[in-house]
Design an enzyme around this catalytic site. Structure first.
Site, mmCIF file in Angstrom:
data_model
loop_
_atom_site.group_PDB
_atom_site.id
_atom_site.type_symbol
_atom_site.label_atom_id
_atom_site.label_comp_id
_atom_site.label_asym_id
_atom_site.label_seq_id
_atom_site.Cartn_x
_atom_site.Cartn_y
_atom_site.Cartn_z
ATOM 1 N N ASP A 242 118.954 -40.408 7.385
ATOM 2 C CA ASP A 242 118.877 -39.151 6.634
ATOM 3 C C ASP A 242 119.814 -39.125 5.433
ATOM 4 O OD1 ASP A 242 117.133 -38.056 8.631
ATOM 5 O OD2 ASP A 242 118.881 -37.738 9.894
ATOM 6 N N ASP B 202 115.522 -33.276 9.465
ATOM 7 C CA ASP B 202 115.154 -34.346 10.387
ATOM 8 C C ASP B 202 114.770 -33.695 11.720
ATOM 9 O OD1 ASP B 202 114.908 -36.945 11.475
ATOM 10 O OD2 ASP B 202 116.936 -36.816 12.266
#
Length: 1344
Positions: free
Chosen positions: A869, A417
């Site tokens: 995520d 991320d």
């Protein structure tokens, strides 16, 4: 709202539609065959809603309860092949006719394994229960019977109306009905959902906005028909039917579970989705049981070994049948068959099972116990690692699983991320260019950059200044104070052209609520330089300019979107002048400047190039004066476009385009999204270890590209950067095809039209710190000596040597992941050095990871910090959570967690590599020692009439794997090292054997088995041959069963102890104690079992009184043991000598070099210290390389469309506080550029000829200096280490700089070199061409 780590699969369908058994549904429902096609519900009517049997708001993640734990857990454990195998053996051992061993030899270790696993599972499930209870028992205010009642979250149902108050978590997916804020607005923080920390605005339907009173809400009976549960966070489609009218519903009307209500006193919402149906839980992904590749291989090997065991049993059973028929029949009167046996075939059948029991120790259950202990130890080493502890957040690294440690040493792809993982999500106003002059760099008289010691103090002349704002250039403040018009106008633009909301809680205390942190940084900068944004109404903006209050009339906001890449405002100042102010991407804004601004544009463009080189997010700023007539004419067209019913967006864009022309350039801003410490260096080192980093972010493309440059994933040295932005399947396919064609064309051009070939695969692991630079031949005389070689490319594209990057947007990725295009996308992406996916949903992140897992067969690692995520983290082989500012969703779903991205380097290159190395060495030795132990029974079968008689007594068989050989191999599996931890970081190429799975595979397994079988042959036939003719000193023969058993057992224990001593690469006191202590324990127990004391107590159990004393008192026995040991060990020594001489591994080279450095450091220590100053001076002389204009279109504006209209409508005039993030100093990350320049210089400047004696002498007198620094190095902390430049026979030492260590700080921790002897192997270790992380003061791991 928290999600526990292990969530059962039934709660989180990612791909398939939600399925649920439903009974008694009315025919009017749209739910058929268990698949929900649409959702229908009615407010305040539980009876109506319950007939649909929608999921409640209760979350159940636990697997067991008190009643089901034992049967369910045992059922799960016996699904393991090994446990079932040992249970089967235990049953066999309970049959007296076939059992040659006591039942306790199997049941004790089996019960131990089952108990340890059961306790672990029970502990995990206890925490799941605890987390479930914590979430389900949260209190919520539910409207029941017109009265607000406190209800637990788990009792909330679809169709209920809930009241939320400020700072509360949203309990379920709600339709916003009303709010305490004007115009029924409410503000939410969505960090748990999408990772973004900026506020979002939600608004209820106007028809329900007046239902703010519980009495009115109790009468609300609206019916909602909407889409079924899904995982799309940014989309909602439904219709509200109420009072014979229908109203469309969108995502702007929804509050999703996991959000937090901010700056809103209270609001009411209608529950649409509850519990597992909420979008948060739908995005959490399936929980997948993760197994390592070694686990999968071990399962295969166990099946093979079992097959081998059956084959040996069959062979011995056939031998038994032949012997009983041909020979045994002659002994019937003397040695009759046992009662059940009546013929030789049945005897062979029983013999088969007897030998299966005897030979089962080729795979003892202690293997699995030892594996779990080693993994647990490795997990504790990660938890105890102080170098992965963040003192700022007081957070230690945590291994949340114990089953994946060795897989950390095999990672090939990292999916990361961006926001909060690579960056801190903190924006800082660093530099600016105004009217052709650059501000932000603090220079001394000679033009060198000063160290920024003290930030400017704004509070002395500006009481409204933000004390957290840091800026260092005094000249900009002076320009403001002397009244330079361009500077004033520049900051006036920043104070007016935005959508920020301001709240003044008390006099002089301003709190800005910015939709994006970029805007907050720019408005805060204007505030500190005297142009303070104070407040706004739908038609005015009030500022305080250098202490004077000024109110501007806000005529229009020309809103931002991703296509325009700019925003503008049109204001009328108190003097009546109308002016348009604009800020946006320079590539867009420069096209709309007046011709008289071209000269200024060129200067500003140069400044932008410099800012871009530093990885800053840039904006250009301009203005245009408008006459009254121009404004009125344009306003009429603008209003017409605004009220249009068809093509409204296109009409507005055309109107904006018309007025945003002929602008006058003022300058540019440079904002930094501050990276976490050490991110560029970490990515650079990981790339040297052949680990590919892909960034998957929900952020916009420009922001992601900027961070890509800041992280050094993207550089201007790259051959080409491909951007895929297609909106259709055809366009995406065409863009991918063109990208591949460009790669091939670029390769052909570079190779002068020759056919593109894969180059350098065989010798790519040259020693230069893993870079594989051109000087490989300087350190080894033959490429064939470089091992391990890289694997050949899996596709033709991957064989192309080029620096490419791929950037793809979310809407393009949706097409690229379709079944007919995913292979094209994967081929294109894997041929690139860097891949950045922008605007991707949580599900798309998981699908990208799954795509690579499925087709590349590589170990993947996903790292993130937000709930968006979680899917990615659970899908990857290894999930890592960053405990940052976005909640703990990612941490709870992860396998490992820590607080800084830079710790990933140490997790993989140190802990991961060591765990893989140790586990592989452990398994190789374990299989070897057990085959050597067990196969002796096989050979003995041919000499005992195939009667299933054991060579050793049953106590030795029981204790061999539990006592005599368990602790030494555990010590090796826990503490062994091939090179010290800092060498693992300095030479990333050491990581590659794990990626290629070289240390334990089927080939290595068969080598271990072959060695074990060879050892068993020697251990049986040497004592058998010697003792069959040997006699004692008194003439009594030694050829008796117990003498043979003691001799063989003693030789076995000594041989395997010597073997593990050879295999141990890193000696500690624990290793010495366990190896020699186990040997001593064997002799102690041996003499005790043959002593008169135990014989007197248990005469039926210990038959052979004094046998050990008698046997080991004979010199011939010890000579036999010595001979067997030499014959077993000598081939191993010879093989290792030859392997080191002919084909040394990189780790062997590093170990040898370390030994040379330790021997040579003292005589030359003073030389290094004497030239230190020159090295530092040389390093400071390096200039900064500016980046070209390849990425200046990066628009520093993480903004959403629609806020301009919201402001001018007056619907959001009350907003509460947003605490702007504190600013930190700029992070410099130019290491990779230095690496590339030095690598090129070394590859062109090195000579392959060996130095002469004179050269060596000259080198020792005036050692060459390198200005390189390690990726993680600290400026100014220079020190020196010695460099082996040729061979052990002709050593020339030079000095290189290396941070964080002084000469003489090497530890003398013993890394075993014997029996590895070097003979003339050329080696060159050159730190100048080998940048890497800083060596650490200790050569060995103190933590382990």
């Amino acid at each position: 709202m928290t999600i526990p780590k292990d969530i059962p699969e039934k709660w989180f369908p990612i791909i398939l539609p939600l399925k649920r058994k439903k009974e008694g549904l009315s025919n009017s429902t749209k739910i058929r065959k268990g698949t929900e096609e649409e959702r229908r519900l009615r407010a305040n009517d539980r009876e109506y809603n319950e007939k649909f049997q929608y999921a409640s708001n209760c979350i159940m993640t636990s697997k067991y309860n008190i009643i089901t734990f034992l049967p369910v857990n045992l059922f799960e454990q016996f699904q393991e092949v090994a446990n079932t195998y040992f249970l089967f053996l235990l049953i066999l051992q309970l049959i007296p006719q076939i059992s040659s061993l006591s039942w306790f030899t199997t049941i004790v270790p089996l019960v131990l394994v089952l108990s340890i696993t059961a306790v672990k599972d029970a502990t995990d499930d206890y925490f799941r229960h605890k987390s479930d209870n914590q979430v389900n028992n949260r209190q919520s205010q539910v409207l029941i019977g017109g009265i607000l009642q406190k209800e637990k979250w788990m009792n909330v149902r679809v169709g209920d109306i809930i009241k939320l108050e400020n700072n509360q978590f949203v309990a379920a997916d709600l339709l916003l009905l009303s709010s305490s804020e004007p115009h029924s607005l409410c503000y939410i923080e969505t960090a748990e959902l999408d990772g973004e920390t900026n506020m979002k605005v939600r608004q209820s339907l106007s028809v329900t906005s007046e239902l703010g009173d519980p009495n009115n809400l109790a009468q609300f009976d609206g019916e909602v028909v909407c889409e079924p549960p899904n995982n799309k966070l940014d989309r909602f489609c439904g219709t509200l039917y109420w009072k014979d009218c229908k109203y469309p519903l969108s995502n702007q009307n929804m509050l999703l579970r996991g959000c937090v209500l901010r700056n809103t006193e209270s609001c009411y919402g209608l529950v649409i989705f509850a519990g597992p149906d909420t979008k948060l839980m739908q995005n959490s992904g399936r929980t997948k049981f993760k197994r390592t590749s070694i686990d999968r291989l071990m399962n295969t090997l166990v099946l093979w070994i079992f097959g081998f065991l059956v084959c040996m049993g069959v062979i011995l059973a056939i031998g038994n049948a032949v012997w009983e028929k041909e020979v045994g029949a002659l002994f019937q009167s003397f040695l009759p068959w046992d009662p059940p046996v009546d013929n030789f075939l049945f005897s062979a059948f029983l013999s088969f099972w007897s030998y299966v029991i005897i030979l089962n120790t080729v795979v003892p259950i202690s293997l699995y116990v030892s594996v779990e202990v080693i993994r647990l130890g490795h997990s504790y080493f990660i938890n105890w690692d102080r170098r992965m502890f963040c003192s700022r957040s007081n957070t230690a690294a945590e291994a949340r699983t114990t089953t994946l440690n060795e897989e950390l040493g095999q990672v090939e792809y990292i999916f990361s991320d961006k926001t909060g993982t690579l960056t801190q999500n903190i924006m800082t106003f660093n530099k600016c260019s105004i009217n052709g002059r650059a501000y932000g760099e603090v220079m001394d008289i000679l033009g060198a950059q000063k160290k920024r010691v003290q930030p400017l103090d704004f509070s002395a002349w500006n009481p409204l200044a933000d004390r957290d704002f840091c800026f260092y250039d005094q000249s900009l403040l002076e320009a403001v104070m002397v009244g330079e018009p361009a500077v004033h106008e520049f900051f006036r633009v920043l104070s007016l052209c935005h959508t920020v909301m301001s709240e003044e809680k008390k006099e002089g205390v301003l709190v800005y609520k910015a939709q994006s942190p970029d805007e907050g940084a720019l408005v805060t900068a204007a505030r500190n330089f005297g142009f303070v944004f104070r407040s706004r109404t739908p038609g005015t903006v009030t500022t305080q300019e250098l202490g004077k209050a000024v109110t501007y009339t806000l005529l229009a906001i020309l809103d931002f979107n991703n296509i325009r890449k700019r925003m503008s405002v049109i204001v009328r100042n108190p003097a009546g002048r109308i002016r348009l102010y604009c800020k946006g991407a320079d590539t867009v804004l420069f096209e709309r400047l007046h011709s008289c601004s071209h000269e200024l544009m060129n200067i500003t463009s140069d400044h932008l190039n410099e800012y871009a080189a530093d990885g800053l997010r840039t904006l250009a700023v301009a203005y245009r004066d408008l006459s009254e007539e121009q404004w009125e004419a344009w306003a009429e067209r603008f209003n017409g476009a605004d009220k249009a019913t068809d093509c409204r967006d296109d009409r507005l864009s055309a109107a904006y385009e018309e007025i945003e022309q002929d602008m006058m350039l003022l300058g540019a801003t440079a904002v930094e999204d501050k990276l976490q410490d050490g991110v560029p260096e970490t990515i650079a080192v990981l790339s040297l270890a052949n680990i590919k980093v892909w960034v998957l972010t929900g952020d916009k493309q420009e922001t992601a590209v900027n961070i890509g440059y800041s992280c050094k994933m993207l550089t201007d040295d790259m051959t080409e950067i491909f951007i895929v932005n297609g909106h259709t399947v055809q366009s995406v396919r065409e863009e991918l095809r063109k990208s591949r064609e460009r790669m091939l064309e670029s390769a052909r051009t570079r190779d002068g039209g020759k056919e593109v070939e894969a180059q350098g695969w065989g010798g790519a692991c040259a020693f230069g710190n893993g870079c594989g630079a051109g000087g490989a031949s300087n350190w080894v005389s033959n490429e064939s000596k470089c091992s391990p070689p890289q694997a050949p490319p899996s596709s033709f594209l991957e064989s192309i040597s080029g620096e490419f990057a791929l950037i793809i947007s979310g809407h393009s990725l949706a097409h690229a992941l379709e079944a007919d295009m995913e292979r094209e996308f994967l081929e294109t992406a894997c041929a690139c050095r860097a891949v950045i996916c922008c605007r991707v949903t949580p599900l798309q992140k998981a699908l990208v990871v799954e795509l690579v897992k499925r087709h590349k067969k590589a170990v993947t690692l996903a790292i993130g910090d937000g709930a968006n995520d979680v899917s990615m983290i659970k899908t990857a082989h290894i999930g890592v959570g960053i405990s940052g500012q976005e909640g703990i969703q990612a941490v709870l779903a992860s396998d490992y967690s820590f607080s800084q991205f830079r710790f990933l380097q140490r997790l993989l290159l140190v802990h991961g590599r060591w765990s893989y190395l140790r586990m592989c060495r452990f398994l190789c030795y374990f299989f070897y020692k057990n085959f050597a132990f067990t196969m002796v029974h096989f050979w003995f079968g041919f000499f005992c009439g195939f009667s299933a008689q054991t060579v050793y007594d049953q106590y030795f068989i029981t204790l061999y794997n539990i006592v005599y050989t368990s602790l030494p191999v555990l010590a090796m599996g826990l503490f062994d090292q091939d090179v010290p931890e800092q060498r693992s970081l300095e030479y990333p190429k050491l990581y590659e054997p794990g990626q290629l799975n070289l240390l334990f595979n089927k080939r290595e397994f068969f080598i271990c088995i072959a060695q074990g079988i060879y050892t068993s042959v020697v251990l049986f036939f040497i004592p058998y041959g010697v003792l069959s003719h040997a006699t004692q000193s008194n003439g009594v023969p030694l050829a008796d069963y117990q003498t043979f058993a003691v001799t063989t057992a003693t030789a076995l224990v000594i041989v395997v102890s010597v073997q593990i001593a050879l295999d141990t690469g890193y000696w500690t006191a624990i290793n010495h104690f366990f190896i020699w202590g186990s040997l001593g324990t064997y002799f102690t127990i041996l003499f005790a079992m043959h002593s008169s004391i135990l014989f007197n107590i248990f005469p039926k159990q210990f038959h052979f009184l004094g046998s050990a004393h008698n046997t080991l008192g004979q010199p011939v026995v010890w000579l036999t043991i010595a001979l067997a040991t030499v014959i077993c060990i000598a081939p191993v020594l010879a093989f290792r000598f030859l392997k080191l001489d002919l084909k040394p591994q990189l780790s062997d080279t590093v170990r040898y070099t370390q030994l040379v450095l330790q021997k040579k450091q003292k005589p030359c220590g003073r030389v290094g210290r004497g030239v230190g100053g020159a090295g530092v001076a040389s390093g400071s002389a390096l200039g900064r390389l500016g980046r070209g204009g390849s990425r200046r279109s990066g628009y520093a504006f993480a903004h959403q469309e629609g806020f301009g209209e919201l402001i001018t409508s007056g619907k959001n005039m009350r907003m509460s506080s947003l605490a702007l993030a504190s600013f930190a100093s700029r992070h410099s990350s130019n290491w990779i550029d230095t690496l590339r320049r030095k690598k090129h210089a070394n590859s062109t400047g090195m000579q392959n000829t060996p130095p002469t004696g004179e050269d060596s002498a000259a080198s020792s007198q005036a050692p060459p200096l390198s200005t390189s620094s390690s990726p993680a190095g600290k400026a100014g902390q220079a020190c020196y280490e010695y460099v082996l430049t040729h061979s052990p026979d002709d050593i020339a030492l030079s000095v290189i700089r290396s941070p964080e260590r002084e000469v003489g700080e090497y530890s003398t921790g013993t890394v075993q070199e014997a029996p590895f002897v070097w003979k003339g192997t050329g080696a060159r270790i050159n730190g100048a061409s080998s940048p890497g992380p800083p060596p650490i003061a200790e050569e060995t791991s103190s933590g382990e």
